[in-house]
Design a protein around this motif. Structure first.
Motif: not given
Length: 510
Positions: A67-79
């Motif tokens: 879940e935390r790695r998934a949040q990291f990937l989502d955050a890269i997309a958002e940034e």
């Protein structure tokens, strides 16, 4: 998010373990238009520093929850999306690609594949978890308790691609799938678009800080001579390499990986000619339409796609002539396009010269390209000449097509069997061609990673079922793909745990 769509001025440094690091030497970018900027040159010492940082971060990152790695990937997309205007501006300047290609295609695709891998690891099916319960009373010997799961392999090296400044580069598919697997990544930025690499690295850095990800999980080393790439693939802490680029460059790196004291997998996507087989009923019914569509695919993005359909196989005769005539007419009206780099433009002219030098090849439409601009070209030969001349099957990276005329089905099948490995193969067919297509399918399955019917392969859908790979020389590992969720398997390995107490098992097996 700390990004913005304000004016972006590159600072020209490397990102290593969360710090922007300058280098002693510098180089200037060579944009298609706009301002050239100064960037630090990578060195083997900087590569070593990045790899050491990646190894230091590996065990912690490998144990981070899905879940935390998934949040990291989502955050890269958002940034990245938060920097949309700035990314679009510098990518257009460096590559010469038009704004819609960057803003509406490259950037959304890159963000979407990051989110695709986030969803994929949340679901967890990629772990391929298996459990054989203990059978203590089994005769003649008891069976131990056995559990298996896929685990990350370690730090991964990724080489940015020239033709996709976002989707196959700094935060592209190789990086996304490796980070999703739990592997730190060291990116060797492509010299054609260092500013684009830098701003994307800024987005990744911001995402790491948001999600409290160890800073050594991602590093970017810019520029440098061949010794930088060599030191990266030969670094003992690197456990796999992702590469998209030329056959010559990829093969050289592949050989270096194989000669290491500890050989490692090299996942190279090296391009192909992507043959199309035009079957007779389809040609009879809509040959001109197919020819026009082929021309549009050939010139899309100045032909700078590894899935560009460079060869059309069609029967000799008047109906086949209609295909060629329509393609020639459509190509003749196409305007010059800016290529990604001066080197790619020169290679395109050299590829055209290779066709001009062959007596068995006839120009259908011959144009002159100059500088960084490319004009489309169309040539024709026959199956016998093609099969006797290996050079005709070498990729010309750009808007050049070759028609190979055949006498009938038997020669078409012989030609199909003579092709090397491809990323794609296409059948243009109508209902009356089904028997012929059925006979070709077993041949094409052995030649290509993706088979299409009544379409054009340019463009690769980012989806679970996509395969972007194929037998050599299309790629160096026929069992892998660089696009689609199966790409994560390149950076995992199965580990079996025998009679291991639950509190010692990876979290995904408890």
């Amino acid at each position: 998010m700390d990004g913005s769509n304000t004016q972006f001025t590159p600072h020209g440094r490397h990102l290593i373990a969360g710090e922007w690091v300058p280098g002693e030497a510098t180089f200037h970018s060579q944009p298609a238009h706009g301002t050239a900027h100064e960037y630090s040159v990578g060195t083997p010492a900087l590569v070593d520093r990045a790899c050491q940082s990646a190894e230091a971060a590996f065990e912690e990152y490998a144990s981070v929850s899905r879940e935390r790695r998934a949040q990291f990937l989502d955050a890269i997309a958002e940034e990245m999306e938060a920097r949309e205007d700035a990314i679009t501006e510098i990518a257009m300047s460096e590559t010469g690609l038009p704004e819609p290609r960057i803003r509406s295609v490259e950037l959304p695709r890159t963000a979407n594949q990051l989110r695709l891998f986030a969803r994929h690891i949340r679901e967890g099916a990629y772990l391929d978890r298996r459990h054989d319960a203990a059978m203590p009373d089994r005769q003649p010997l008891p069976r131990p308790d056995l559990k298996m799961v896929q685990r990350p392999i370690g730090p991964v090296a990724v080489f940015g691609a020239s033709n996709f400044p976002l989707a196959f580069s700094t935060a592209g598919g190789d990086t996304a799938s490796a980070l999703a697997a739990g592997c730190p990544v060291v990116v060797k930025g492509h010299g054609a678009h260092p500013g684009t690499s830098e701003i994307v690295a800024e987005a990744i850095k911001a995402a790491m800080e948001r999600c409290d990800i160890p800073p050594g999980v991602f590093s970017l080393v810019q520029g440098g001579d061949r010794d930088v790439g060599t030191s990266l693939v030969q670094h003992p802490l690197i456990k796999a390499v992702g590469f998209t680029g030329s056959l010559g460059g990829g093969r050289a790196l592949f050989d270096l990986c194989a000669r290491r004291p500890e050989p490692i997998p090299f996942y190279g996507e090296l391009g192909s000619v992507n043959p199309m087989f035009l079957l007779p009923e389809a040609v009879k019914a809509r040959g001109a339409e197919i020819g026009k569509g082929w021309a549009g695919s050939l010139v899309m993005g100045a032909g700078q796609f590894c899935t560009n359909p460079g060869i059309a196989v069609v029967a000799a005769g008047a109906e086949g002539d209609a295909v060629v005539d329509a393609a020639r007419e459509a190509l003749a009206s196409a305007a010059a396009q800016t290529m990604l780099t001066d080197g790619i433009a020169k290679a395109y002219r050299d590829g055209q010269a290779r066709f001009d030098d062959r007596n068995a090849v006839r120009p259908v439409l011959r144009t002159e390209s100059a500088g960084r601009e490319a004009m489309p070209n169309l040539y024709e030969t026959d199956a016998e000449a093609y099969l006797q001349d290996h050079a005709l099957g070498e990729e010309v990276f750009g808007p050049l097509g070759l028609v190979v005329r055949v006498s009938g089905y038997e020669e078409m099948e012989t030609l199909a069997r003579g092709f090397e490995g491809q990323l794609t193969a296409t059948l243009h067919m109508d209902a009356g061609d089904t028997d012929m297509a059925r006979r070709l399918m077993p041949v094409l399955e052995r030649k290509a990673g993706r088979i299409l019917v009544n379409g054009f392969p340019t463009g690769v859908e980012v989806a679970d079922a996509m395969v972007h790979g194929g037998p050599y020389p299309a790629s160096t590992n026929f069992g892998a793909t660089s696009v689609g969720t199966l790409a994560i398997r390149r950076f995992l390995r199965p580990v079996c745990y025998q009679n291991i107490p639950d509190d010692l098992l990876p979290a995904d097996l408890r």
